[in-house]
Write an enzyme that holds these catalytic residues in place. Structure first.
Site, PDB file in Angstrom:
ATOM      1  N   SER A  20      49.612 -17.811 -22.349  1.00  0.00           N
ATOM      2  CA  SER A  20      48.999 -16.732 -21.582  1.00  0.00           C
ATOM      3  C   SER A  20      49.230 -15.383 -22.247  1.00  0.00           C
ATOM      4  O   SER A  20      49.911 -15.285 -23.260  1.00  0.00           O
ATOM      5  CB  SER A  20      49.579 -16.711 -20.164  1.00  0.00           C
ATOM      6  OG  SER A  20      50.924 -16.271 -20.206  1.00  0.00           O
ATOM      7  N   LYS A  21      48.652 -14.359 -21.643  1.00  0.00           N
ATOM      8  CA  LYS A  21      48.698 -13.015 -22.243  1.00  0.00           C
ATOM      9  C   LYS A  21      50.121 -12.558 -22.563  1.00  0.00           C
ATOM     10  O   LYS A  21      50.347 -11.840 -23.508  1.00  0.00           O
ATOM     11  CB  LYS A  21      48.062 -11.956 -21.330  1.00  0.00           C
ATOM     12  CG  LYS A  21      47.119 -12.476 -20.273  1.00  0.00           C
ATOM     13  CD  LYS A  21      45.707 -12.614 -20.733  1.00  0.00           C
ATOM     14  CE  LYS A  21      44.942 -13.711 -19.983  1.00  0.00           C
ATOM     15  NZ  LYS A  21      45.473 -15.048 -19.900  1.00  0.00           N
ATOM     16  N   ARG A  22      51.064 -13.021 -21.743  1.00  0.00           N
ATOM     17  CA  ARG A  22      52.418 -12.529 -21.994  1.00  0.00           C
ATOM     18  C   ARG A  22      52.993 -13.079 -23.296  1.00  0.00           C
ATOM     19  O   ARG A  22      54.033 -12.637 -23.754  1.00  0.00           O
ATOM     20  CB  ARG A  22      53.335 -12.832 -20.800  1.00  0.00           C
ATOM     21  CG  ARG A  22      53.729 -14.249 -20.649  1.00  0.00           C
ATOM     22  CD  ARG A  22      54.247 -14.559 -19.243  1.00  0.00           C
ATOM     23  NE  ARG A  22      54.121 -15.967 -18.960  1.00  0.00           N
ATOM     24  CZ  ARG A  22      54.973 -16.887 -19.397  1.00  0.00           C
ATOM     25  NH1 ARG A  22      56.027 -16.537 -20.088  1.00  0.00           N
ATOM     26  NH2 ARG A  22      54.772 -18.156 -19.132  1.00  0.00           N
ATOM     27  N   GLY A  29      51.225 -12.800 -25.972  1.00  0.00           N
ATOM     28  CA  GLY A  29      50.530 -12.051 -27.014  1.00  0.00           C
ATOM     29  C   GLY A  29      49.047 -12.341 -26.975  1.00  0.00           C
ATOM     30  O   GLY A  29      48.502 -12.659 -25.915  1.00  0.00           O
TER      31      GLY A  29
END
Length: 510
Positions: A261-263, A265
């Site tokens: 996921s976005k966390r 990167g």
RNA sequence: GCCCCCAUCGUCUAGUGGCCCAGGACACCGCCCUUUCAAGGCGGCGGCGGGGAUUCGAAUUCCCCUGGGGGCACCA
């Protein structure tokens, strides 16, 4: 045993994204496997847009997905923008054309599907009940036995209804090209919706109808679809259609083992593109994430992957996305680019350098950075030496210039610099020669320094600091060729004066 | 909770009963090359989740456990 070459039907696969977001690397990998499979088999790669969810689908996402796929080099043979013989390639249009209702009516007529009038609320209660009994939530078939006439009457009265598929007892076998045989007890599946109360087809229905109409022979998609495949197999059976072969690849995980996921990167193709990754490196990495050619080679071109790709060699276990390995491959692919291709790739990342520099200077700068880039975006930082000279007074390294030997190096360098062409005087074609000339000048200078017992190391270091105010940066020959001759002269003089002033005051003080 | 999938170095993998006291790559560490940083070359560290069973022999077959993942919508 039938050999691959004698298969009678041409292979047709599809990638079917829903335009509810941009292209994620996970989806890109699905697209890639479909693409490689199709090309390896000399089959057809179809692109289909699954936009039956009108609330979440957006035109701009469709466009961006098409863009990213094209950028990755995964050309499709049939699709919404290209057309093709087997119908519209956008589900919303197919739905509008009534392509699903015929199949739905057939299932109704054969009593393989029925109208369901249950409310959203009742369905939610039902689910909670199942859960509290520690059972897999599924529909209780309350509407399954409503007589056809009664249902018609309620429909006529304006009562909203969905259509559910009647799941028969028994088992469903998914024969998977990657996993082998997996068996689902049909009892745990439960009657699922095939047509929503708004009249639109649900995913599990639309996909089957589309795949039938588009004569899809192989469905390659993520493991998250495994249970969907079981449902869809049931629909094929009810429609008396030969189902395609299935292959479910594993999903991509983040470094911590959780869902990527976005966390973690960047996760979308567009982000990697903006960060300076090459499409060749991305597809190479994505392919390697759970597949390896028999040769064991790691760096591969698209053509090599097509040649070697075989779906049964795709690994079954989930793979963790490893940015470091992508970085490594990106560097290799950058180094493999020829001058022209590299120029095209790097240009958007040159930033203000592009506007500031002459053609010759740009050409030298590009040659200087190509061998050391991890991403194209790194170029800006590495190029700073060409455009931002750190004032010597502010540079810690400048202290090294304040001694007799360094002064002597600067004098000798100054004498030779006059013979050099600066980048302002030549164009891209001459860059190679000028770099060579700079190399020659440096080795001459080195000889001269040796005779005066000045170590080459000190000479190079002095030169570098004098030109840039920094201790690291592009190789000296590039720097020399890439700066205008006048700039080189000025910087050398400034450094000499700088050193002379400090050396003098030091002398006075002592 | 129920159903399904998966399990080899930190990571990606090769391996389909003996060729494996497990091979490659990334990362990491060291050395070499070298005018810096990279790149490149050489070397090192490091693994078959656990327990049973089958077999003369198991990373490879079977069972159980454990761990991880996915699914369980009128989303796709």
């Amino acid at each position: 045993m039938i050999s691959e070459h004698s298969l009678p039907t041409p292979v047709r696969v599809r990638f079917a994204p829903s335009p509810t977001g941009t292209l994620h690397v996970g989806s890109a990998r699905t697209a890639l496997y479909n693409y490689l499979f199709a090309r390896h088999q000399r089959g057809i790669f179809v692109l289909r847009i699954e936009d039956t969810d009108a609330a979440r689908s957006r035109q701009e996402f469709e466009r961006s997905i098409l863009d990213d796929l094209a950028w990755l080099g995964l050309e499709w043979d049939e699709g919404p923008d290209k057309g093709g013989d087997l119908g519209s390639y956008r589900q919303s249009e197919r739905s509008g054309a009534g392509l699903y209702s015929g199949y739905a009516r057939r299932l109704m007529d054969e009593n393989k599907a029925y109208h369901c009038f249950c409310s959203q609320e009742r369905l939610e209660e039902l689910k909670q009940e199942c859960l509290s009994r520690n059972e897999m939530p599924q529909y209780d078939r309350r509407c399954g036995d409503i007589p056809r006439q009664e249902a018609e009457a309620r429909l006529a009265a304006g009562e909203p209804a969905a259509i559910r598929f009647r799941v028969a007892d028994g088992e469903v076998v998914v024969d998977d090209l990657i996993h082998g045989r997996t068996v689902f007890p049909a009892g745990v599946i439960g009657d699922f919706i095939i047509v929503r109360s708004d009249g639109g087809p649900s995913y599990n229905f639309a996909v089957v109808v589309d795949d039938i109409d588009m004569e899809i022979t192989h469905v390659i998609r993520g493991e998250d679809h495994l249970t969907n495949s079981a449902r869809q197999l049931l629909v094929y059976r009810a429609l008396a259609q030969e189902p395609p072969s299935f292959a479910h690849h594993s999903l991509i995980m983040g470094p911590d083992g959780g869902k990527l996921s976005k966390r973690h990167g960047a996760t979308s193709v567009g982000e990697f593109r903006r960060l300076g990754y090459l499409p060749a490196a991305i597809i190479n990495y994505l392919a390697l994430l759970s597949w390896a050619p028999p040769s064991g080679r790691e760096q591969m071109s698209k053509a090599e992957m097509i040649k070697d790709f075989e779906i049964h060699r795709v690994a079954r276990s989930p793979a963790i996305f490893d940015l470091q390995k992508l970085n490594w491959l990106n560097g290799l692919h950058i180094r493999d680019l020829d001058g022209e291709a590299f120029h095209k790739a790097i240009t958007p990342f040159m930033g203000r350098a592009a506007g500031l520099a002459s053609e010759g200077q740009l050409a030298v700068a590009e040659k200087a950075v190509q061998t050391s880039l991890v991403t194209l975006a790194d170029a800006a930082g590495q190029l700073a030496a060409f455009f931002d000279q750190k004032p010597l007074a502010e540079a810690e390294e400048a202290a090294e210039l304040i001694n007799a030997a360094s002064m002597r190096v600067l004098e000798l360098a100054l004498a030779r610099a006059a013979a050099l062409n600066g980048a302002a005087e030549f164009n891209a074609a001459g860059a190679g020669e000028e770099i060579e000339a700079a190399r020659l000048m440096l080795s001459g200078l080195k000889q001269e320094c040796r005779q005066e017992e000045i170590a080459p190391k000190q000479m190079y270091r002095t030169f570098r600091i004098a030109l840039t105010g920094r201790a690291s940066g592009p190789e000296l020959p590039f720097l020399l060729a890439g700066l205008a001759r006048e700039t080189v002269r000025q910087r050398l003089e400034a450094a000499r004066d700088f050193a002379a002033a400090r050396l003098g005051s030091k002398g006075q003080a002592g």
